[in-house]
Write a protein that holds these residues in place. Structure first.
Motif, PDB file in Angstrom:
ATOM      1  N   VAL A   1     -16.770   3.648  -5.025  1.00  0.00           N
ATOM      2  CA  VAL A   1     -16.125   2.890  -3.601  1.00  0.00           C
ATOM      3  C   VAL A   1     -17.177   3.047  -2.652  1.00  0.00           C
ATOM      4  N   ASP A   2     -17.193   1.926  -1.872  1.00  0.00           N
ATOM      5  CA  ASP A   2     -18.137   1.754  -0.797  1.00  0.00           C
ATOM      6  C   ASP A   2     -17.504   0.870   0.309  1.00  0.00           C
ATOM      7  N   GLN A   3     -18.280   0.536   1.426  1.00  0.00           N
ATOM      8  CA  GLN A   3     -17.634  -0.150   2.511  1.00  0.00           C
ATOM      9  C   GLN A   3     -17.367  -1.583   2.335  1.00  0.00           C
ATOM     10  N   MET A   4     -17.683  -1.953   1.216  1.00  0.00           N
ATOM     11  CA  MET A   4     -17.418  -3.237   0.676  1.00  0.00           C
ATOM     12  C   MET A   4     -16.132  -3.703  -0.201  1.00  0.00           C
ATOM     13  N   GLY A   5     -15.862  -2.532  -0.983  1.00  0.00           N
ATOM     14  CA  GLY A   5     -14.877  -2.488  -1.815  1.00  0.00           C
ATOM     15  C   GLY A   5     -14.974  -1.360  -2.936  1.00  0.00           C
ATOM     16  N   PHE A   6     -14.443  -1.687  -4.001  1.00  0.00           N
ATOM     17  CA  PHE A   6     -14.553  -0.538  -4.979  1.00  0.00           C
ATOM     18  C   PHE A   6     -14.443  -1.144  -6.466  1.00  0.00           C
ATOM     19  N   ASP A   7     -14.799  -0.403  -7.370  1.00  0.00           N
ATOM     20  CA  ASP A   7     -15.107  -0.681  -8.897  1.00  0.00           C
ATOM     21  C   ASP A   7     -14.208  -0.008  -9.677  1.00  0.00           C
ATOM     22  N   LEU A   8     -13.394  -0.690 -10.371  1.00  0.00           N
ATOM     23  CA  LEU A   8     -11.993  -0.523 -11.005  1.00  0.00           C
ATOM     24  C   LEU A   8     -12.721  -0.403 -12.835  1.00  0.00           C
ATOM     25  N   ARG A   9     -12.450   0.640 -13.506  1.00  0.00           N
ATOM     26  CA  ARG A   9     -12.739   0.559 -15.042  1.00  0.00           C
ATOM     27  C   ARG A   9     -11.479   0.295 -15.509  1.00  0.00           C
ATOM     28  N   LEU A  10     -11.382  -0.602 -16.549  1.00  0.00           N
ATOM     29  CA  LEU A  10      -9.989  -1.058 -16.971  1.00  0.00           C
ATOM     30  C   LEU A  10      -9.996  -1.053 -18.393  1.00  0.00           C
ATOM     31  N   GLN A  11      -9.222  -0.635 -19.156  1.00  0.00           N
ATOM     32  CA  GLN A  11      -9.140  -0.668 -20.552  1.00  0.00           C
ATOM     33  C   GLN A  11      -7.793  -1.136 -21.107  1.00  0.00           C
ATOM     34  N   LEU A  12      -7.907  -1.978 -21.828  1.00  0.00           N
ATOM     35  CA  LEU A  12      -6.476  -2.892 -22.384  1.00  0.00           C
ATOM     36  C   LEU A  12      -6.464  -2.336 -23.724  1.00  0.00           C
ATOM     37  N   GLY A  13      -5.531  -1.311 -24.059  1.00  0.00           N
ATOM     38  CA  GLY A  13      -5.383  -0.874 -25.629  1.00  0.00           C
ATOM     39  C   GLY A  13      -6.294   0.216 -25.703  1.00  0.00           C
ATOM     40  N   PRO A  14      -5.948   1.297 -26.573  1.00  0.00           N
ATOM     41  CA  PRO A  14      -6.710   2.341 -26.856  1.00  0.00           C
ATOM     42  C   PRO A  14      -8.131   2.003 -27.777  1.00  0.00           C
ATOM     43  N   SER A  15      -8.195   0.884 -28.377  1.00  0.00           N
ATOM     44  CA  SER A  15      -9.426   0.696 -29.042  1.00  0.00           C
ATOM     45  C   SER A  15     -10.216  -0.496 -28.513  1.00  0.00           C
ATOM     46  N   ALA A  16      -9.801  -1.038 -27.515  1.00  0.00           N
ATOM     47  CA  ALA A  16     -10.616  -2.030 -26.466  1.00  0.00           C
ATOM     48  C   ALA A  16     -11.627  -1.308 -25.723  1.00  0.00           C
ATOM     49  N   PRO A  17     -12.824  -1.963 -25.867  1.00  0.00           N
ATOM     50  CA  PRO A  17     -13.947  -1.469 -24.928  1.00  0.00           C
ATOM     51  C   PRO A  17     -13.645  -1.494 -23.496  1.00  0.00           C
ATOM     52  N   PRO A  18     -13.749  -0.534 -22.555  1.00  0.00           N
ATOM     53  CA  PRO A  18     -13.560  -0.737 -21.321  1.00  0.00           C
ATOM     54  C   PRO A  18     -14.390  -1.721 -20.280  1.00  0.00           C
ATOM     55  N   SER A  19     -13.969  -2.391 -19.354  1.00  0.00           N
ATOM     56  CA  SER A  19     -14.737  -3.027 -18.428  1.00  0.00           C
ATOM     57  C   SER A  19     -14.588  -2.749 -17.146  1.00  0.00           C
ATOM     58  N   THR A  20     -15.328  -3.161 -16.458  1.00  0.00           N
ATOM     59  CA  THR A  20     -15.623  -2.645 -14.929  1.00  0.00           C
ATOM     60  C   THR A  20     -15.346  -3.984 -14.120  1.00  0.00           C
ATOM     61  N   ILE A  21     -14.342  -4.021 -13.310  1.00  0.00           N
ATOM     62  CA  ILE A  21     -14.228  -4.958 -12.308  1.00  0.00           C
ATOM     63  C   ILE A  21     -14.483  -4.740 -11.027  1.00  0.00           C
ATOM     64  N   ARG A  22     -14.882  -5.612 -10.115  1.00  0.00           N
ATOM     65  CA  ARG A  22     -15.119  -5.458  -8.628  1.00  0.00           C
ATOM     66  C   ARG A  22     -13.839  -5.825  -7.742  1.00  0.00           C
TER      67      ARG A  22
END
Length: 201
Positions: free
Chosen positions: A178-199
């Motif tokens: 998290v910073d003054q411009m926003g945040f980074d969210l790590r998201l995983q769809l399903g237990p076997s899916a690779p996680p991805s980071t979205i801003r």
């Protein structure tokens, strides 16, 4: 506290050192050992890296500086505020620190590794020197821990809306930076899916 290393290009033996950063982006640091002093006497060309600690802002990201060092006159070149900051970090008195040899590293090349997004690149020195510090960094560890532990269900609901997927498809949602411009969210769809980071911001 940042993990830092200072090493001569020729000797390639890193030394841990406390430091402070000037507005110009140059790094001020004590010479931590006689061996480091000997190495720096033989070569003023050094590399320096700082690694952000786990759990905080930009966790595990690394900034590397490459350039030359110059010896400093502590009374003229090192402020009381800088001495106080390093005194707090090391537990050494300002008097002890002031008695040590100091150097200034002027960066000529800058490399960054963004551990949040798993990307790395060389950047212009001007981009580094003009960058502003994240004002939320000192509180980031506490803030991230609170968001991810106390608000986990709400984060999953938010992530499903933010990503446009059903809530039951979200197996992991956590704020990783998290910073003054926003945040980074790590998201995983399903237990076997690779996680991805979205801003988000």
């Amino acid at each position: 506290m940042l993990i830092t290393k200072l090493a001569s290009f020729e000797d390639a033996f890193p030394t841990t050192a406390q430091f402070c950063v000037e507005k110009s982006g140059s790094v001020l640091t004590t010479v931590p050992s006689k061996e480091a002093a000997t190495n720096l006497a033989e070569s003023k060309r050094v590399s320096f890296y700082a690694k952000a600690p786990a759990g905080g802002a930009a966790a595990n990201s690394v900034l590397s500086l490459f350039g030359t060092v110059e010896a400093l006159n502590v009374d003229e070149d090192v402020s009381d505020a800088d001495l106080m900051d390093i005194s707090k970090a090391t537990g050494e008195s300002m008097e002890v620190l002031a008695a040590k040899p100091w150097v200034r590293l002027t960066p000529e090349r800058v490399h960054i590794f963004d551990a949040v997004r798993s990307v790395e690149s060389w950047i212009a020195v001007s981009e580094y020197t003009e960058a502003e510090a994240n004002p939320l960094a000192p509180a980031a560890r506490t803030l991230l821990n609170k968001l991810n532990s106390q608000h986990a269900p709400a984060l999953k609901r938010f992530a499903s809306v933010f990503a446009g997927v059903p809530a039951e498809d979200v197996s992991l949602a956590e704020i990783v930076s998290v910073d003054q411009m926003g945040f980074d969210l790590r998201l995983q769809l399903g237990p076997s899916a690779p996680p991805s980071t979205i801003r988000g911001g």
